[in-house]
Design an enzyme around this catalytic site. Sequence first.
Site, mmCIF file in Angstrom:
data_model
loop_
_atom_site.group_PDB
_atom_site.id
_atom_site.type_symbol
_atom_site.label_atom_id
_atom_site.label_comp_id
_atom_site.label_asym_id
_atom_site.label_seq_id
_atom_site.Cartn_x
_atom_site.Cartn_y
_atom_site.Cartn_z
ATOM 1 N N ASP A 218 -7.511 -7.282 2.120
ATOM 2 C CA ASP A 218 -6.890 -8.022 1.031
ATOM 3 C C ASP A 218 -6.904 -7.195 -0.260
ATOM 4 O O ASP A 218 -7.894 -6.547 -0.590
ATOM 5 C CB ASP A 218 -7.678 -9.325 0.824
ATOM 6 C CG ASP A 218 -7.042 -10.262 -0.173
ATOM 7 O OD1 ASP A 218 -5.911 -10.706 0.079
ATOM 8 O OD2 ASP A 218 -7.681 -10.552 -1.205
ATOM 9 N N GLU A 280 -3.141 -4.598 2.719
ATOM 10 C CA GLU A 280 -2.279 -5.444 1.897
ATOM 11 C C GLU A 280 -2.219 -4.763 0.541
ATOM 12 O O GLU A 280 -3.048 -4.979 -0.334
ATOM 13 C CB GLU A 280 -2.830 -6.864 1.739
ATOM 14 C CG GLU A 280 -1.844 -7.768 1.012
ATOM 15 C CD GLU A 280 -2.479 -8.776 0.043
ATOM 16 O OE1 GLU A 280 -1.805 -9.743 -0.306
ATOM 17 O OE2 GLU A 280 -3.631 -8.572 -0.379
#
Length: 555
Positions: A218, A280
């Site tokens: 993330d 990401e």
Amino acid sequence: MHETNQQPVGGATAAWWTEAVIYQIYPRSFAESGGDGIGDLPGITARLDHLVELGVDAVWLSPFYPSPQADAGYDVADYRDVDPLFGTLADADRLIAAARERGLRVIVDLVPNHTSSAHRWFTEALAAAPGSPARQRYIFRDGLGPDGAEPPNDWRSVFGGPAWTRVIGPDGRPDQWYLHLFDTAQPDLNWDNPEVRAEFLDTLRFWLDRGVDGFRVDVAHGLIKQSDLANWHEPQEILSGREIDKPRPPMWDQDGVHEIYRDWRRVLDSYPGGRILVAEAWVEPAERLAAYVRPDEMHQAFNFEYLLAAWTAPAQYAVITRSLEATDAVGAPTTWVLSNHDVVRHASRLGLPVGTPRPNGIGIGDPQPDAALGLRRARAATLLMLALPGSAYLYQGEELGLPEHTTLPDEARQDPTWKRSGHTERGRDGCRVPIPWEADAPSYGFGPTDASWLPQPSLWAEYARDRQHGVPGSTYEMYRTALRLRREHGLGRGTLYWLASGDEVLTFRNGEVTVLTNFGAAAVPLPDGAELVHASGPLDGDRLVPTDVTVWYLG
């Protein structure tokens, strides 16, 4: 004709991830077993056969760790356990084992940019003095002004509002400020601290030892901040959107992140079986994104420039070409994606007028997408994407053609964006509504009762899996067929050659399959001798490809 020079990565013996189709599961919205309206790990395990039948290669699970759920689990309080909302560590072990029995690999989410404010480290930091080792795990700074009452800089939170919050010290008086690029409950870690780096290396090993096949990382581009924390007068956007020779935002895509991922890669390479790291990284241009997938760093990086590209032939040609050339330069595959848990589902996004800026959620009173047009274009976009060489990600429910829940009541919204933006941005709840399995069952088969953590719209019945399974022409069957043909024709490990790219039609060849997408108003005839293999919608008179339809053919 334009050739992209995208070569097969490793040919027929390429690593699994270079051509895999990976299915994202948002655990609280996929399937639940306990009747509380929140999806869980046993619910996922019970539905794995759906993924096998669909034809994907792996699953990626969004966070299921202990968390106060201030940001739906992306505020992690313990990286090495399972939140009771979702089950237990034993449930996670059973899920991993069940997936392996079915030939599915499992990727888990890792959230290294920030912890939860409930994490023991942050609790220790609040109880400690400025300059203490406990505070040095995070980014604490003195405030500006004579009494320190002003934030250390002008940075804004991605969710709206300031990116700094002042704490009350152990003596009860106003103290330092801490950085949170997202919610106040998500304090940013200090990745210049060796203790932080060591802790995450241990966390990688913890889950690798339990058998996971990799990690989706993330906010992978956010870990390192510019050392002087310089002011940034531009609007805060998680996608940096800068040209390669222009200054980058001081909080995103700093070169120091790459040293971290080289360390992580060494850990993963010490385990057998092709374990992977997926970034990401909301990074532009494509050359900057490609740096994350150099041979000694990550294996994949989500291609958000592709996700954001306009639905026109020139825009699609440009982003596909740019993406393939950038990743080819570092010897990596391109990773394609159209939807995820952070963006408006593409079945709705593509139903807005071409050129509409990507909305951060759609709600009551907002301009509503054309549902039929959106689904038609979404099917065409999906068939175009699945024919491209490289890896592809699917977001749960897109195989059903699910649209955004664009009339979700505002009082039901839970995304912190809605509150922190002063109720100006609806946020991401509309793409996170629990998905429908059975049209006539409670909660559309999501769970054993009518309970659902976000309300499901009545139109979910028409999209339910049992209404589409085995039905020729349904979106579900279109996906199943596409995934089977993609595997049979080796499209993921192929090479793309442009045959035509104009204002209205895009045509390329990948192996023996030719792909044509019609963006224009007039139908386009198939070439003489073309053998139709697959189509995103019905043709006119068997030989004419209508607007917003993609076809695969031989010959």
